[in-house]
Design a protein around this motif. Structure first.
Motif, PDB file in Angstrom:
ATOM      1  N   ASN A 120       0.802  -1.222   0.000  1.00  0.00           N
ATOM      2  CA  ASN A 120       0.000   0.000   0.000  1.00  0.00           C
ATOM      3  C   ASN A 120       0.836   1.273   0.000  1.00  0.00           C
ATOM      4  O   ASN A 120       0.292   2.362   0.174  1.00  0.00           O
ATOM      5  N   MET A 121       2.142   1.151  -0.196  1.00  0.00           N
ATOM      6  CA  MET A 121       2.992   2.334  -0.090  1.00  0.00           C
ATOM      7  C   MET A 121       2.562   3.444  -1.040  1.00  0.00           C
ATOM      8  O   MET A 121       2.707   4.624  -0.739  1.00  0.00           O
ATOM      9  N   GLN A 122       2.025   3.079  -2.195  1.00  0.00           N
ATOM     10  CA  GLN A 122       1.560   4.084  -3.147  1.00  0.00           C
ATOM     11  C   GLN A 122       0.038   4.033  -3.334  1.00  0.00           C
ATOM     12  O   GLN A 122      -0.480   4.406  -4.387  1.00  0.00           O
ATOM     13  N   ASN A 123      -0.658   3.618  -2.276  1.00  0.00           N
ATOM     14  CA  ASN A 123      -2.118   3.739  -2.250  1.00  0.00           C
ATOM     15  C   ASN A 123      -2.413   5.164  -1.786  1.00  0.00           C
ATOM     16  O   ASN A 123      -2.525   5.454  -0.596  1.00  0.00           O
ATOM     17  N   PHE A 124      -2.504   6.079  -2.735  1.00  0.00           N
ATOM     18  CA  PHE A 124      -2.511   7.496  -2.402  1.00  0.00           C
ATOM     19  C   PHE A 124      -3.747   7.914  -1.621  1.00  0.00           C
ATOM     20  O   PHE A 124      -3.685   8.829  -0.794  1.00  0.00           O
ATOM     21  N   SER A 125      -4.869   7.260  -1.851  1.00  0.00           N
ATOM     22  CA  SER A 125      -6.064   7.563  -1.060  1.00  0.00           C
ATOM     23  C   SER A 125      -5.838   7.215   0.401  1.00  0.00           C
ATOM     24  O   SER A 125      -6.229   7.966   1.309  1.00  0.00           O
ATOM     25  N   LEU A 126      -5.183   6.078   0.655  1.00  0.00           N
ATOM     26  CA  LEU A 126      -4.885   5.675   2.026  1.00  0.00           C
ATOM     27  C   LEU A 126      -3.856   6.611   2.658  1.00  0.00           C
ATOM     28  O   LEU A 126      -3.980   6.989   3.831  1.00  0.00           O
ATOM     29  N   LEU A 127      -2.846   7.005   1.906  1.00  0.00           N
ATOM     30  CA  LEU A 127      -1.832   7.928   2.422  1.00  0.00           C
ATOM     31  C   LEU A 127      -2.472   9.265   2.802  1.00  0.00           C
ATOM     32  O   LEU A 127      -2.180   9.828   3.872  1.00  0.00           O
ATOM     33  N   GLU A 128      -3.330   9.773   1.952  1.00  0.00           N
ATOM     34  CA  GLU A 128      -3.980  11.051   2.243  1.00  0.00           C
ATOM     35  C   GLU A 128      -4.892  10.939   3.464  1.00  0.00           C
ATOM     36  O   GLU A 128      -4.930  11.853   4.304  1.00  0.00           O
ATOM     37  N   ALA A 129      -5.607   9.830   3.577  1.00  0.00           N
ATOM     38  CA  ALA A 129      -6.476   9.634   4.741  1.00  0.00           C
ATOM     39  C   ALA A 129      -5.652   9.525   6.017  1.00  0.00           C
ATOM     40  O   ALA A 129      -6.034  10.052   7.067  1.00  0.00           O
ATOM     41  N   ALA A 130      -4.510   8.844   5.943  1.00  0.00           N
ATOM     42  CA  ALA A 130      -3.621   8.750   7.106  1.00  0.00           C
ATOM     43  C   ALA A 130      -3.075  10.123   7.474  1.00  0.00           C
ATOM     44  O   ALA A 130      -2.835  10.416   8.651  1.00  0.00           O
ATOM     45  N   GLY A 131      -2.879  10.967   6.473  1.00  0.00           N
ATOM     46  CA  GLY A 131      -2.402  12.319   6.733  1.00  0.00           C
ATOM     47  C   GLY A 131      -3.401  13.182   7.468  1.00  0.00           C
ATOM     48  O   GLY A 131      -3.027  14.155   8.133  1.00  0.00           O
ATOM     49  N   GLU A 132      -4.687  12.838   7.370  1.00  0.00           N
ATOM     50  CA  GLU A 132      -5.720  13.595   8.087  1.00  0.00           C
ATOM     51  C   GLU A 132      -5.781  13.209   9.562  1.00  0.00           C
ATOM     52  O   GLU A 132      -6.376  13.936  10.372  1.00  0.00           O
ATOM     53  N   LEU A 133      -5.199  12.065   9.929  1.00  0.00           N
ATOM     54  CA  LEU A 133      -5.194  11.620  11.316  1.00  0.00           C
ATOM     55  C   LEU A 133      -4.057  12.296  12.077  1.00  0.00           C
ATOM     56  O   LEU A 133      -3.123  12.823  11.480  1.00  0.00           O
TER      57      LEU A 133
END
Length: 341
Positions: A187-200
């Motif tokens: 998932n390193m380049q699952n950008f939707s997941l990265l962005e969601a993690a950035g909101e936490l």
């Protein structure tokens, strides 16, 4: 571009700089240092002219940033980032060890493992509740029941917990229970997941992708930090090469390179890096010697019967033995390995 404020800059001076950045359609990111604040700029399509910022009140300098991974670059923040996790500090002089099974399998397994790894010196318990697997027919984890067992293990032992969110659908459930959210190699380049993690506002361990370059790992971390979550741990876990004798090739070079390029803490996962139980202790020692801030290691009460990754899991006695060796390597480098009381 990095706007460096003077030590005596006021809150009004800082906000004036932020307003000027926003007026141009870009985003400001405050970066606190030991004696002064700096402000990073993202969203600019090209080079930023420094002079309009240098003349603003409270500004010491405006410095171009050469790396595309701006906010995670050591150019932007020379000092190491540390992450406060309760009374634990991740990063810095003290090394932390995360240990536990690849997958949470049962109450007896996870509680027994938590007690064993704590006794040997681990401060955090790893264990997968949601398991992204190569084959859809392999064990996929206990899911919500696994999260509940991890929470019980933390309550009983005091160990912090790290587990993986495999997608945006599971992120909220994982974030509610875990102390650190793992984003796995797939998932390193699952950008939707990265962005969601950035909101936490919760620590994230970001593992290097199966064939990702160091630059791609840092750019993935930038996605998280650019959304405001600066609590990111980078993790080297081996990359896919032509070699077939090991599961992956442990890119030991990545540890000092990441430490030089980025201010974020750097961990190593020797279990996935090599995938062969007898080689894991050597890679644990090597990672610490290379400068890793911590390790995440697979430990299981009965590796041959593990539902996943038994071939690379240490048993309790093997883990206990290598922990003494890890402490010796750390001590030789003037560092120490944390323990829970």
């Amino acid at each position: 571009m990095l706007i460096v404020m003077r030590p005596d800059a006021t809150a009004q001076d800082i906000e004036r700089v932020n307003d000027e950045i926003r007026r141009r359609g870009w985003q400001p990111h405050a970066i606190s240092g030991g004696t002064r604040t700096a402000i990073g700029i993202t969203g600019n399509p090209g080079a930023v002219e420094p002079e309009p910022f240098r003349v603003l009140p409270g500004v010491a300098d405006a410095v171009p940033v050469s790396q595309p991974f701006k906010l995670v670059s050591r150019e932007v923040k020379p000092d190491d980032t540390t992450i406060q996790l309760g009374n634990l500090v991740l990063g810095g002089k003290t090394i932390h060890i995360m240990a536990g099974p690849c997958s949470v399998e049962s109450h007896e397994q996870i509680i027994g493992t938590a007690k064993a790894v704590k006794k040997s010196g681990a401060t955090m318990l790893r264990g997968g509740a949601f398991k992204p697997r190569t084959s859809p027919y392999e064990f996929q984890g206990l899911k919500g029941d696994g999260l509940a067992l991890l929470a019980e293990a933390r309550k009983e032992t005091g160990l912090r917990v790290i587990t993986e969110a495999k997608d945006t659908a599971t992120l909220a459930a994982v974030a509610e229970v875990t102390d650190i959210i793992q984003i796995g190699a797939r998932n390193m380049q699952n950008f939707s997941l990265l962005e969601a993690a950035g909101e936490l506002r919760k620590p994230i361990m970001l593992k290097r992708g199966l064939s990702a370059s160091i630059k791609e790992l840092l750019m993935a971390a930038e996605y998280i930090v650019a959304r405001g979550n600066t609590q990111v741990i980078l993790c080297e876990r081996g990359i896919r090469t032509f070699e077939t004798m090991t599961r992956n090739t442990f890119d030991l070079n990545a540890i000092p390179m990441l430490k030089a390029l980025s201010h974020l803490p750097v961990w190593a996962d020797p279990s996935h890096a090599v995938g062969v139980r007898k080689a894991v202790p050597a890679m644990m020692r090597a990672a610490i010697a290379a400068g890793a801030d911590g390790l995440i290691v697979e430990v299981h009460p009965d590796p041959p019967r593990a539902k996943s990754d038994g071939a690379q899991s240490l048993d309790f006695s093997e883990f206990d033995k290598v922990m003494a060796e890890v402490r010796a390597v750390a001590g030789a480098l003037g560092r120490d390995v944390a323990r829970l009381e």
